[in-house]
Structure formats: structure tokens, C-alpha cells
Design a protein around this motif. Structure first.
Motif, mmCIF file in Angstrom:
data_model
loop_
_atom_site.group_PDB
_atom_site.id
_atom_site.type_symbol
_atom_site.label_atom_id
_atom_site.label_comp_id
_atom_site.label_asym_id
_atom_site.label_seq_id
_atom_site.Cartn_x
_atom_site.Cartn_y
_atom_site.Cartn_z
ATOM 1 N N GLY A 1 0.847 -1.244 -0.146
ATOM 2 C CA GLY A 1 -0.126 0.028 -0.022
ATOM 3 C C GLY A 1 0.834 1.229 -0.027
ATOM 4 O O GLY A 1 0.424 2.366 -0.598
ATOM 5 N N PHE A 2 1.921 1.243 1.008
ATOM 6 C CA PHE A 2 2.905 2.362 0.918
ATOM 7 C C PHE A 2 3.575 2.315 -0.642
ATOM 8 O O PHE A 2 3.984 3.739 -0.986
ATOM 9 C CB PHE A 2 3.776 2.283 1.770
ATOM 10 C CG PHE A 2 3.536 2.870 3.144
ATOM 11 C CD1 PHE A 2 3.824 4.126 3.775
ATOM 12 C CD2 PHE A 2 2.598 2.240 4.037
ATOM 13 C CE1 PHE A 2 3.195 4.546 4.860
ATOM 14 C CE2 PHE A 2 2.057 2.811 5.106
ATOM 15 C CZ PHE A 2 2.347 4.101 5.881
ATOM 16 N N GLY A 3 3.670 1.464 -1.247
ATOM 17 C CA GLY A 3 4.504 1.420 -2.280
ATOM 18 C C GLY A 3 3.592 2.071 -3.571
ATOM 19 O O GLY A 3 4.110 2.870 -4.299
ATOM 20 N N ILE A 4 2.372 1.677 -3.290
ATOM 21 C CA ILE A 4 1.321 2.233 -4.468
ATOM 22 C C ILE A 4 1.192 3.688 -4.193
ATOM 23 O O ILE A 4 0.627 4.594 -5.177
ATOM 24 C CB ILE A 4 -0.079 1.425 -4.405
ATOM 25 C CG1 ILE A 4 0.090 -0.013 -4.701
ATOM 26 C CG2 ILE A 4 -1.084 2.140 -5.092
ATOM 27 C CD1 ILE A 4 -1.131 -1.008 -4.680
ATOM 28 N N LEU A 5 1.430 4.151 -2.954
ATOM 29 C CA LEU A 5 0.931 5.576 -2.541
ATOM 30 C C LEU A 5 2.257 6.357 -3.016
ATOM 31 O O LEU A 5 2.055 7.604 -2.559
ATOM 32 C CB LEU A 5 0.538 5.710 -1.168
ATOM 33 C CG LEU A 5 -0.779 5.188 -0.578
ATOM 34 C CD1 LEU A 5 -0.880 5.149 0.923
ATOM 35 C CD2 LEU A 5 -1.792 5.976 -1.391
ATOM 36 N N GLY A 6 3.342 5.869 -3.274
ATOM 37 C CA GLY A 6 4.544 6.738 -3.871
ATOM 38 C C GLY A 6 5.828 6.524 -2.932
ATOM 39 O O GLY A 6 6.614 7.254 -3.304
ATOM 40 N N VAL A 7 5.613 5.620 -1.950
ATOM 41 C CA VAL A 7 7.155 5.378 -1.215
ATOM 42 C C VAL A 7 7.905 4.727 -1.956
ATOM 43 O O VAL A 7 7.426 3.523 -2.229
ATOM 44 C CB VAL A 7 6.571 5.066 0.331
ATOM 45 C CG1 VAL A 7 7.649 4.747 1.111
ATOM 46 C CG2 VAL A 7 5.584 5.942 1.066
ATOM 47 N N GLU A 8 8.952 5.169 -2.395
ATOM 48 C CA GLU A 8 9.711 4.338 -3.201
ATOM 49 C C GLU A 8 10.888 3.697 -2.446
ATOM 50 O O GLU A 8 11.746 4.373 -1.815
ATOM 51 C CB GLU A 8 10.417 5.190 -4.357
ATOM 52 C CG GLU A 8 9.161 5.858 -5.477
ATOM 53 C CD GLU A 8 10.045 6.121 -6.589
ATOM 54 O OE1 GLU A 8 11.022 6.707 -6.548
ATOM 55 O OE2 GLU A 8 9.103 6.977 -7.300
ATOM 56 N N PHE A 9 10.982 2.340 -2.764
ATOM 57 C CA PHE A 9 12.461 1.791 -1.936
ATOM 58 C C PHE A 9 12.527 0.554 -2.806
ATOM 59 O O PHE A 9 11.812 -0.205 -2.902
ATOM 60 C CB PHE A 9 11.882 1.287 -0.467
ATOM 61 C CG PHE A 9 12.919 0.634 0.322
ATOM 62 C CD1 PHE A 9 14.142 1.500 0.819
ATOM 63 C CD2 PHE A 9 12.976 -0.620 0.284
ATOM 64 C CE1 PHE A 9 15.150 0.796 1.484
ATOM 65 C CE2 PHE A 9 14.087 -1.230 1.021
ATOM 66 C CZ PHE A 9 15.032 -0.494 1.540
#
Length: 528
Positions: free
Chosen positions: A37-45
Motif C-alpha cells: 500500500g505504501f508503495g502504491i501511494l508513492g513511497v519508493e524503496f
């Protein structure tokens, strides 16, 4: 901003843990979804180097905590079965899965074997959370078998992963020597550092000010890193190290148990969160059918071959073996090893990371959903008990303590009802063991000669450790061979306990002290 994001993630993880505990949904799934969910929201790692470092650190903590919380006396009856499954079981499952991936799916041979090795070990935390949420206890000590197997099978999977990864990388490695060093150095260093740590605990007398927990952390890190440095299996070393120091009582242990329980949970949260964060949802979705096929083969073919083949010499019920086949959920170790493979830089044609991602998710969801029903259908549920705390867990994790005494024929308790014991202190008869049976102590239960009584009450642990003194009587000691009443002891000194041949004796005036007896004395001030 980074700290704010971290705090939000931790709060969400705590909420996810509570949802998992109440719903029975494995926490792995919730934490993976949180990361995605954080990845979809734009948190890139996408830094697999950091992910690999954290995964190894997390697995080290999880392995240590698994050993540290293992009560060896409880698992000793199933130790042979568990250890057999944790080593040979992983090897058989990994090899059979690898052969399937090569000859049926068509993967490169070495990559097939590498994939089988990565997903070769099992994850007990998922099984445990499912059973506890449904309050199910398993028959035939099956829970203990799964706990020890899953707690100790990661080193075997790690060694196999390293072997096939080295072959793919073209490293010049002598495999028999590598296996020898991994096992022998891993076992030897785990025991060596455990013995040294226990000696230091006895020597320095930590007074419970928080330094003790830091000392255990430092010892854990040293055990793991030194074992890896000289070619041993650090995970195996730290697991055995945890078992060794976890099965002794000492000042600060209770605080350390709570600390490592919490730290292990945080590490699992972080590991599964990172798995979801660095995954590519489209790649994972594309490979989901393949992951399902491999997971299904492992559950229906590879693990049953391992279980029924290796456990044939043991007289175990068929329903127990079938349940063990269904209990091989894949989790934290598979995640850590998959990240390690990606970070190794090996030229691998298959997307092993996302295949393992799918296997872990499907295994946890599907097997986790089937497991409670399977336990009931296979008649594996022990309805006389539930997955709650044991006596041993209460000893370690609460202020409730227990002592044991055997009722002799001339005891004044013989023939008395529990309700008539008229206890002068805040203690209770918690358990009666009679002729190898457990008798629930009701008010009208009559005490009989030969009963083994367990008394419960508020436990006491001296924070300084200076009041009690323990020493062993040597052959030339002035007390050796003497009756206790004949000793000229000062009024402020009292012998309160005697340990002889592994048995604890409560001394009386007629007790004779023998050489090699261990005495526990207390010294204080005499007042009327």
C-alpha cells in the motif's frame, strides 16, 4: 519526514497485529499488504542491499528468540522427530521441489535447486497465530514438533541456498568442506558462546538495571557474526545459543524475554513490510499462477514425501503425519533468503524474488485458511486444553511462581480436602499429579499419599542476588558427613535447600550432608 513516516508505519503495524490476533488472519499477509500500500501511494524503496542487511538481522533475532523461548524439557520428548525434520526434511523438500521445477516447469537445473532451497524451511509463527486465534491445541505434542522444526530448520535451508548460489556465481567452493564448516562450526560456537555467556552472567551478577539485556544483545550479535566470519552457520549458532542460555534462571531473564518477544515481533513486521514495499505488484500478479503451482506441489507432494518417508520408523498416527504435511507454511526465512539471492548479483533468468513472494502469500492464505478445519477433520484437536500459557510460560512471563512437593505417608495433609488445608499464606493448590494423571484440585478433592502437589503464588526474585549463597560440599569440607542438627551454625545463617543427584531436598535437622551436595544458604539479621 522519514521519522514521521516510520512512526506512522509502526502504529499501523500495531493495529495490523491486533487485527491478526482477533481475526486469525496471518500477520504476514497484513504487513505485506501494508508495504504494498505504501508503495502504491508513492513511497519508493528498491535498495536490496539495505533490504538484505535488514532481512539477515531480522532472521537472526527471530532465530535467537525462538531458541531463547524454547523450554527444552517440554520439547525433549519430540526432539528426535523435530530435528530430523528440521535438517533432512528441509533437504528432501528442497530437492524434490527443485527437481519438479526443472523437469516439469522447465527451469534451469541450478536455479531450480536454488528456488527449492530458498523455500525449503517452514514458518511456525503463522501456524501458531492461527491456532491461538481459534484456541486450538494439538494432540500428540504436535505443536512442539512444529515449533522446534520451524525454529531450527532455517539453518539447513540457508546452507543449501548458499551452496547453489555459490555454484551459480561460479565460486570455487569445496561443497563437503562448506557443509562441514556450516554445521560443525555452527553447533560448536553456539554451545561455546552459550557456556561463556552463562559463566559471565554468574560472575558479574547483573542487578536488573537494564544492562543485562544489552549484554544478551551483544552476546547474540557476537555469536552470529563470529560464526559467519569463520564459515559457520550463524543462524544455527544463534539458535543453539538461545536454547542454552534460555533454559537457565538468572536475574534479568524475565525482562529479557519480554524485550526479545517485542523485538522479534518488530523485526517480523519490518521484514514483511519491506517484502511488500520492494515488490512489483504487476510482476507478482503475473507470476502468481506459477507460484501457486509450486506451492501446491510442495504441499501435496514434496512435504508429504519428506514427512512420510522420514517418519516411517516412528510410530506416529497417520492423522498426525497428514496434519504435519499441511503445516509447512512458508514465511520469514523464505523472504530473507529471496532478498539475499537478488542482492548477490547472480545472473538468474527467473524472477525468484516474486515467485517466492507469491509462494509465501498463497501458502499463508490458503494453508492458513485450511489448517483449523483440517485439525478438526483429522481429529487432531485436544479438546481438554487450549493454546494458552503453560506453567513454564507463567514462570518466565509473570509474577506467578510454582513450587512442587510430594506428599509422604506421614504427612498431615493426607486425607485432608483441599478446602480444609487452611493455607496461612496467599498460595493455592494449582495442580495434583497422581499415578501419572493430572487431578484438577477442587475444594472437595482429597489429598492422598504419593500425590505430587504444585503450589502457586506470587514469585520472588532477589534483585541483588547477595542474600542467597550456593556452594558445593567437597569431600574434605568440615560439613561433609555430618547431620544438620550437629552443625554449629551461627544464628544468622540458615541452610534452606539441598540439591543431590539432580533432586531438590528440603533439609531438616536429621538430614545428613554428603560430599557433592549443593547447599543454598541465606544470611541475615536475627530478630524475635
Amino acid at each position: 519526514m522519514e521519522l514521521l513516516l516510520t512512526s506512522i508505519i509502526l502504529f499501523l503495524a500495531i493495529i495490523a497485529t491486533r487485527i491478526s490476533d482477533k481475526s486469525g488472519i496471518p500477520s504476514l499477509i497484513l504487513f505485506i499488504l501494508l508495504g504494498m500500500g505504501f508503495g502504491i501511494l508513492g513511497v519508493e524503496f528498491s535498495d536490496f542491499t539495505i533490504a538484505d542487511y535488514f532481512a539477515n538481522l531480522a532472521l537472526m533475532v527471530i532465530m535467537f528468540q525462538g531458541g531463547y523461548s524454547t523450554n527444552w524439557n517440554m520439547v525433549k520428548p519430540v526432539a528426535k522427530v523435530s530435528i530430523l525434520l528440521s535438517f533432512l526434511g528441509v533437504i528432501v523438500t528442497a530437492l524434490v521441489t527443485g527437481l519438479f521445477c526443472h523437469y516439469i516447469i522447465g527451469f534451469n537445473f541450478l536455479e531450480s535447486m536454488l528456488l527449492g532451497s530458498v523455500v525449503g524451511s517452514t514458518d511456525y509463527s503463522s501456524v501458531s497465530s492461527i491456532l491461538k486465534s481459534r484456541k486450538l491445541n494439538l494432540k500428540y505434542n504436535t505443536g512442539s514438533i512444529l515449533e522446534v522444526e520451524s525454529g531450527s530448520n532455517d539453518p539447513a535451508a540457508y546452507t543449501m541456498t548458499m551452496i547453489f548460489l555459490s555454484l551459480i556465481l561460479g565460486s570455487k567452493v569445496f561443497i563437503p568442506l562448506m557443509i562441514f564448516k556450516q554445521i560443525v562450526f555452527g553447533v560448536a560456537l553456539g554451545f561455546l558462546f552459550g557456556k561463556i555467556t552463562l559463566k559471565l552472567i554468574d560472575t558479574f551478577k547483573f542487578d536488573g538495571d537494564g544492562i543485562f539485556t544489552l549484554f544478551i544483545v551483544a552476546s547474540m550479535l557476537l555469536t552470529y557474526s563470529f560464526s559467519n566470519y569463520i564459515g559457520g552457520n550463524g543462524f544455527l549458532s544463534v539458535y543453539l545459543f538461545g536454547i542454552l542460555i534460555g533454559n537457565r534462571q538468572y536475574i534479568g531473564k524475565r525482562d529479557a524475554i519480554f524485550f526479545f518477544d517485542g523485538l522479534s515481533s518488530i523485526m517480523q513486521v519490518g521484514l514483511f513490510f519491506i517484502l511488500g514495499l520492494i515488490s512489483n505488484p504487476s510482476h507478482a500478479l503475473k507470476l502468481l499462477p506459477l507460484s501457486f503451482i509450486i506451492m501446491a506441489f510442495m504441499t501435496l507432494v514434496a512435504r508429504p514425501i519428506s514427512i512420510f518417508g522420514l517418519l516411517k520408523p516412528f510410530k506416529m498416527p497417520r492423522n498426525q503425519k497428514l496434519f504435519l504435511c499441511l503445516s509447512g507454511l512458508r514465511g520469514a526465512a523464505a523472504v530473507a533468503f529471496a532478498i539475499m539471492v537478488v542482492n548477490s548479483g547472480a545472473n538468474i533468468s527467473e524472477d525468484i524474488y516474486h515467485i517466492v513472494f507469491g509462494i509465501a502469500v498463497i501458502s499463508t492464505l490458503l494453508q492458513g485458511w485450511i489448517l483449523p478445519t483440517a485439525a478438526i477433520k483429522l481429529n487432531m484437536v485436544d479438546k481438554s486444553d487450549t493454546m494458552l500459557r503453560t506453567f513454564n510460560e507463567y514462570q518466565d512471563k509473570s509474577n506467578l511462581g510454582f513450587i512442587e512437593t510430594t506428599i509422604t505417608e506421614n504427612s498431615r495433609w493426607v486425607g485432608e480436602k483441599v478446602s480444609n488445608l487452611n493455607m496461612a499464606f496467599d498460595i493455592i493448590v494449582a495442580k495434583i499429579q497422581r499415578n501419572n494423571e493430572i487431578v484438577v484440585p477442587r475444594g472437595n478433592t482429597t489429598i492422598k499419599a504419593g500425590d505430587k502437589i504444585v503450589l502457586g503464588g506470587k514469585s520472588y526474585f532477589d534483585t541483588t542476588g547477595y542474600d542467597l549463597v550456593e556452594f558445593t560440599v567437597t569431600e574434605d569440607h568440615k560439613w561433609a558427613g555430618k547431620i544438620l542438627s550437629d552443625l554449629d551454625l551461627p544464628d544468622e545463617l540458615l541452610i534452606i535447600m539441598l540439591l543431590r543427584d539432580g533432586e531438590i531436598l528440603v533439609p531438616t535437622g536429621r538430614t545428613k550432608i554428603l560430599s557433592n551436595d549443593t547447599l543454598v544458604t541465606i544470611r541475615g539479621t536475627v530478630k524475635d
